[in-house]
Enzyme design. Structure first.
Site, PDB file in Angstrom:
ATOM      1  N   ARG A 103      27.335  -4.957   1.203  1.00 49.45           N
ATOM      2  CA  ARG A 103      27.044  -6.342   1.625  1.00 49.45           C
ATOM      3  C   ARG A 103      25.581  -6.377   2.041  1.00 49.45           C
ATOM      4  O   ARG A 103      25.180  -5.696   2.994  1.00 49.45           O
ATOM      5  CB  ARG A 103      27.953  -6.739   2.785  1.00 49.45           C
ATOM      6  CG  ARG A 103      27.537  -8.042   3.421  1.00 49.45           C
ATOM      7  CD  ARG A 103      28.602  -8.618   4.320  1.00 49.45           C
ATOM      8  NE  ARG A 103      29.713  -9.133   3.548  1.00 49.45           N
ATOM      9  CZ  ARG A 103      30.668  -9.916   4.039  1.00 49.45           C
ATOM     10  NH1 ARG A 103      30.663 -10.261   5.308  1.00 49.45           N
ATOM     11  NH2 ARG A 103      31.641 -10.360   3.265  1.00 49.45           N
ATOM     12  N   HIS A 130      29.309 -13.845  -4.152  1.00 49.55           N
ATOM     13  CA  HIS A 130      30.407 -13.174  -3.434  1.00 49.55           C
ATOM     14  C   HIS A 130      31.595 -13.046  -4.404  1.00 49.55           C
ATOM     15  O   HIS A 130      32.620 -13.707  -4.242  1.00 49.55           O
ATOM     16  CB  HIS A 130      30.780 -14.011  -2.210  1.00 49.55           C
ATOM     17  CG  HIS A 130      31.607 -13.278  -1.192  1.00 49.55           C
ATOM     18  ND1 HIS A 130      31.957 -11.947  -1.299  1.00 49.55           N
ATOM     19  CD2 HIS A 130      32.147 -13.699  -0.002  1.00 49.55           C
ATOM     20  CE1 HIS A 130      32.679 -11.593  -0.245  1.00 49.55           C
ATOM     21  NE2 HIS A 130      32.805 -12.633   0.549  1.00 49.55           N
ATOM     22  N   GLN A 133      35.289 -12.321  -3.242  1.00 49.59           N
ATOM     23  CA  GLN A 133      35.952 -13.501  -2.683  1.00 49.59           C
ATOM     24  C   GLN A 133      36.566 -14.340  -3.803  1.00 49.59           C
ATOM     25  O   GLN A 133      37.703 -14.825  -3.696  1.00 49.59           O
ATOM     26  CB  GLN A 133      34.931 -14.336  -1.890  1.00 49.59           C
ATOM     27  CG  GLN A 133      35.526 -15.563  -1.256  1.00 49.59           C
ATOM     28  CD  GLN A 133      36.541 -15.235  -0.177  1.00 49.59           C
ATOM     29  OE1 GLN A 133      36.259 -14.455   0.710  1.00 49.59           O
ATOM     30  NE2 GLN A 133      37.724 -15.822  -0.255  1.00 49.59           N
ATOM     31  N   ASP A 224      33.210 -23.976   2.683  1.00 46.44           N
ATOM     32  CA  ASP A 224      32.674 -22.764   3.317  1.00 46.44           C
ATOM     33  C   ASP A 224      31.704 -23.238   4.403  1.00 46.44           C
ATOM     34  O   ASP A 224      31.349 -24.434   4.460  1.00 46.44           O
ATOM     35  CB  ASP A 224      31.959 -21.891   2.250  1.00 46.44           C
ATOM     36  CG  ASP A 224      31.366 -20.605   2.831  1.00 46.44           C
ATOM     37  OD1 ASP A 224      31.784 -20.180   3.924  1.00 46.44           O
ATOM     38  OD2 ASP A 224      30.466 -20.022   2.179  1.00 46.44           O
ATOM     39  N   CYS A 264      36.854 -19.530   2.482  1.00 43.24           N
ATOM     40  CA  CYS A 264      36.725 -18.065   2.432  1.00 43.24           C
ATOM     41  C   CYS A 264      36.822 -17.435   3.811  1.00 43.24           C
ATOM     42  O   CYS A 264      37.134 -16.255   3.923  1.00 43.24           O
ATOM     43  CB  CYS A 264      35.424 -17.680   1.749  1.00 43.24           C
ATOM     44  SG  CYS A 264      33.971 -18.310   2.611  1.00 43.24           S
ATOM     45  N   ARG A 292      42.567 -11.014  -0.211  1.00 45.69           N
ATOM     46  CA  ARG A 292      41.391 -10.144  -0.354  1.00 45.69           C
ATOM     47  C   ARG A 292      41.837  -8.683  -0.528  1.00 45.69           C
ATOM     48  O   ARG A 292      41.272  -7.942  -1.315  1.00 45.69           O
ATOM     49  CB  ARG A 292      40.473 -10.265   0.872  1.00 45.69           C
ATOM     50  CG  ARG A 292      39.775 -11.608   1.038  1.00 45.69           C
ATOM     51  CD  ARG A 292      38.770 -11.883  -0.064  1.00 45.69           C
ATOM     52  NE  ARG A 292      37.806 -10.805  -0.228  1.00 45.69           N
ATOM     53  CZ  ARG A 292      36.695 -10.641   0.509  1.00 45.69           C
ATOM     54  NH1 ARG A 292      36.389 -11.525   1.425  1.00 45.69           N
ATOM     55  NH2 ARG A 292      35.880  -9.632   0.276  1.00 45.69           N
TER      56      ARG A 292
HETATM   57  N1   CP Z   1      35.288 -14.061   3.464  1.00 41.34           N
HETATM   58  C1   CP Z   1      34.647 -12.959   3.873  1.00 41.34           C
HETATM   59  O1   CP Z   1      33.951 -12.278   3.110  1.00 41.34           O
HETATM   60  O2   CP Z   1      34.864 -12.625   5.174  1.00 41.34           O
HETATM   61  P1   CP Z   1      34.056 -11.527   5.997  1.00 41.34           P
HETATM   62  O3   CP Z   1      32.637 -12.008   6.100  1.00 41.34           O
HETATM   63  O4   CP Z   1      34.735 -11.459   7.324  1.00 41.34           O
HETATM   64  O5   CP Z   1      34.121 -10.226   5.249  1.00 41.34           O
HETATM   65  N1  NVA Z   2      28.553 -18.234   2.758  1.00 46.10           N
HETATM   66  C1  NVA Z   2      29.006 -17.362   3.815  1.00 46.10           C
HETATM   67  C2  NVA Z   2      30.210 -16.606   3.382  1.00 46.10           C
HETATM   68  C3  NVA Z   2      30.805 -15.704   4.430  1.00 46.10           C
HETATM   69  C4  NVA Z   2      31.963 -14.905   3.917  1.00 46.10           C
HETATM   70  C5  NVA Z   2      27.887 -16.431   4.220  1.00 46.10           C
HETATM   71  O1  NVA Z   2      27.186 -15.921   3.342  1.00 46.10           O
HETATM   72  O2  NVA Z   2      27.707 -16.213   5.416  1.00 46.10           O
END
Ligand code: CP
Ligand code: NVA
Length: 309
Positions: A103, A130, A133, A224, A264, A292
């Site tokens: 990430r 993502h 997701q 989101d 998400c 997930r």
């Molecule tokens: N939806 C998602 O990726 O959640 P987290 O940021 O908690 O991993």
């Molecule tokens: N768009 C959000 C998604 C979190 C899972 C972010 O990038 O923070």
């Protein structure tokens, strides 16, 4: 070697294979049947430059359930691109573990990992996309409407962000229609839309500024956060810009009665979604979060043990 950095790089049939695998593993788990330990002896490094609940737990749990092991790495310990270059980090990991899920802020770090490493690289969220997701999102849509989801319409209300990009792309790959309702300046980029349309010319991809119009024919209403990780300094201005893009009972009254609501997570209750909708009968956000785990098990099986049964 197969990576999973973006949905655009994989085929619809491969995505279906991952989803089938994830659904089969989920069935087994629900029946209390033990999995074949197809990842025995395999480790996955899971690196986080940003916070996480779902992604972190689902990767670790998925590895454990398939007989493997996950090594969770925080940015403060590794310092990718600071303590050590991306290229050197991945060259080291390539000789020790069997895959990496990362990430990151800059999407280019994932591309560099794939370029300099020799293990599968999984995008666990970047500023750009993502894809993990999106797999769970589609699994949740299949749970609701059946395996044949082509023709289903997904309306994404809010920011044209990383989650929206992956969702739009998977919709195109799997024959679903996608509508994005965003305030001016927060839509998905024209080049991005043009690229999807060049891959899937038959796709129905609409962009509007009107959230009420967007949900009229929606089977799925998705939202989101308005403030993604890394955008915290813009929180106040974004709250004002997105005020008309809240998924609330009034907006849902414009959608078909059968429409489901996805998010998400994490949700900012009272901002992009109200308690009433998130906890209401159309919400599927918690089964979506649980998916997930199942979608990622399918993904890890296909990437780290291809050909396994
Ligand atoms: N939806 C998602 O990726 O959640 P987290 O940021 O908690 O991993
Ligand atoms: N768009 C959000 C998604 C979190 C899972 C972010 O990038 O923070």
């Amino acid at each position: 070697m197969q990576h999973f950095i973006s949905i655009a790089e994989v085929s619809g049939s491969w995505l279906n294979q991952v989803l089938d695998r994830g659904l089969a593993l989920r069935d087994q788990r629900r029946k209390g049947q033990a999995h074949v330990p197809i990842l025995a002896g395999k480790s996955l490094a899971v690196l986080f430059e940003k916070p996480s609940l779902r992604t972190r737990v689902s990767f670790e749990q998925a590895m454990v359930e398939l007989g493997g092991h996950a090594i969770i790495l925080g940015q403060e310990g590794v310092g990718v691109g600071q303590r050590e270059s991306v290229a050197d980090v991945i060259r080291v990991l390539s000789g020790m573990v069997h895959g990496i899920a990362a990430r990151v802020f800059e999407h280019s770090k994932l591309v560099d990992m794939a370029r300099y490493g020799s293990i599968p690289v999984i995008n666990a969220l970047s500023d750009y996309s993502h894809p993990c997701q999106a797999l769970a999102d589609v699994m949740t849509i299949m749970d609701e409407f059946g395996r044949a989801i082509a023709g289903t319409t997904v309306a994404f209300i809010g920011d044209g962000n990383n989650v929206a990009r992956s969702l739009a792309t998977i919709c195109g790959k799997l024959g679903m229609n996608f509508i994005l309702a965003s305030p001016p300046g927060y839509e998905l980029e024209k080049q991005f839309v043009a690229r999807i349309m060049s891959h899937v010319p038959s796709m129905s991809f609409e962009i509007t500024q009107d959230a009420r119009d967007a949900v009229h024919y929606a089977d799925v209403v998705y939202t989101d956060t308005w403030v993604s990780m890394g955008q915290e300094a813009e929180a106040a201005s974004r709250k004002a810009v997105f005020a008309d893009y809240q998924v609330n009972a009034e907006l849902m009254s414009q959608a078909p009665a059968h429409a489901i609501v996805l998010h998400c997570l994490p949700a900012h209750r009272g901002w992009e979604i109200t308690d009433e909708v998130m906890d209401g009968p159309q919400s599927r956000v918690f089964p979506q979060a649980h998916n997930r785990l199942h979608a990622q098990k399918g993904l890890l099986a296909e990437l780290l043990a291809p050909g396994s049964k």
